[in-house]
Write a protein that holds these residues in place. Structure first.
Motif, PDB file in Angstrom:
ATOM      1  N   TRP A  73      50.007  41.048  34.897  1.00  0.00           N
ATOM      2  CA  TRP A  73      49.476  42.164  35.559  1.00  0.00           C
ATOM      3  C   TRP A  73      50.474  42.013  36.962  1.00  0.00           C
ATOM      4  CZ3 TRP A  73      47.434  44.189  40.178  1.00  0.00           C
ATOM      5  CH2 TRP A  73      46.728  45.478  39.957  1.00  0.00           C
TER       6      TRP A  73
ATOM      7  N   ALA B  34      42.533  47.615  35.414  1.00  0.00           N
ATOM      8  CA  ALA B  34      41.894  46.644  35.943  1.00  0.00           C
ATOM      9  C   ALA B  34      40.524  46.920  36.847  1.00  0.00           C
ATOM     10  CB  ALA B  34      43.100  46.061  37.238  1.00  0.00           C
TER      11      ALA B  34
ATOM     12  N   GLY C 198      36.813  37.535  45.288  1.00  0.00           N
ATOM     13  CA  GLY C 198      38.132  37.087  44.372  1.00  0.00           C
ATOM     14  C   GLY C 198      39.310  36.838  44.985  1.00  0.00           C
TER      15      GLY C 198
ATOM     16  N   CYS D 153      39.617  40.061  35.726  1.00  0.00           N
ATOM     17  CA  CYS D 153      39.656  41.582  35.135  1.00  0.00           C
ATOM     18  C   CYS D 153      40.313  41.477  33.681  1.00  0.00           C
ATOM     19  CB  CYS D 153      40.957  42.189  36.015  1.00  0.00           C
ATOM     20  SG  CYS D 153      40.341  42.546  37.846  1.00  0.00           S
TER      21      CYS D 153
ATOM     22  N   ASP E  13      49.552  38.539  38.367  1.00  0.00           N
ATOM     23  CA  ASP E  13      48.788  37.661  37.401  1.00  0.00           C
ATOM     24  C   ASP E  13      49.820  36.891  36.274  1.00  0.00           C
ATOM     25  OD1 ASP E  13      46.862  39.378  38.885  1.00  0.00           O
ATOM     26  OD2 ASP E  13      45.349  38.188  37.687  1.00  0.00           O
TER      27      ASP E  13
HETATM   28  N1  SME Z   1      41.627  38.590  39.560  1.00  0.00           N
HETATM   29  C1  SME Z   1      41.802  39.214  40.784  1.00  0.00           C
HETATM   30  C2  SME Z   1      41.492  40.826  40.481  1.00  0.00           C
HETATM   31  C3  SME Z   1      42.364  41.859  40.383  1.00  0.00           C
HETATM   32  S1  SME Z   1      43.015  41.354  38.740  1.00  0.00           S
HETATM   33  O1  SME Z   1      43.735  40.168  38.732  1.00  0.00           O
HETATM   34  C4  SME Z   1      44.228  42.665  38.561  1.00  0.00           C
HETATM   35  C5  SME Z   1      41.109  38.827  41.975  1.00  0.00           C
HETATM   36  O2  SME Z   1      40.392  37.467  41.772  1.00  0.00           O
HETATM   37  O3  SME Z   1      40.830  38.951  42.897  1.00  0.00           O
END
Ligand code: SME
Length: 159
Positions: free
Chosen positions: A52, A73, A82, A108, A133
């Motif tokens: 990502w 996402a 997050g 996600c 990611d």
């Molecule tokens: N994993 C992210 C959320 C967004 S996605 O990876 C696209 C987070 O913990 O903020």
């Protein structure tokens, strides 16, 4: 037509090439969505081992998904939640070697194992975060962080 094929021998050179490609792409274009879309595509094309690459925008104090490459996402992420929300709330880069060990990581895409989130700030205002990611643990090094901070500086003038 844009044809940016970046094949640098080392990470520092790759990010130098990426920075000049990005600066060229956004030059003279005032539309932030257009610039984020091209930036996401450039990163996705160039950086290996990503699942990502894209942006969350600061819309009234909440992160809302912006242009990206990868799987659909989470749409909205509150500040503080997050990896992206922590980056937004603290305005500090978050480089996470193992997202499963990050207290309130938002999964996600279950393929993600490591993550790099860089705040994009202009004149004291958080505009967006750049989110990368990877399915590889500890994919992002200090050199990736420094390179992406430079890209975020270029984008801060283009969003
Ligand atoms: N994993 C992210 C959320 C967004 S996605 O990876 C696209 C987070 O913990 O903020």
């Amino acid at each position: 037509m844009y044809d940016f094929k970046i094949e640098a021998a080392d990470t520092e050179t790759m990010y130098r090439d990426l920075a000049s490609a990005l600066a060229g792409l956004v030059e003279g274009e005032p539309d932030p969505i257009a610039n984020m879309a091209n930036a996401a595509a450039l990163l996705w094309e160039t950086l290996p081992d990503l699942n990502w690459a894209g942006f969350y925008r600061n819309i009234g104090g909440e992160l809302v998904v912006g242009p990206f490459q990868g799987r659909p996402a989470c749409i909205r992420i509150p500040f503080g939640e997050g990896v992206c929300g922590v980056a937004a709330a603290t305005r500090q880069v978050q480089r996470v070697e193992d997202v499963h060990a990050f207290e309130n990581h938002i999964a996600c895409d279950s393929a993600s194992n490591s993550e790099l989130v860089v705040p994009i700030v202009r004149g004291g205002e958080l505009l967006a975060v750049l989110d990368l990611d990877s399915p590889k643990f500890a994919r992002f090094t200090e050199a990736d962080e420094a390179g992406c901070v430079r890209l975020a500086e270029i984008l801060a003038k283009a969003l």
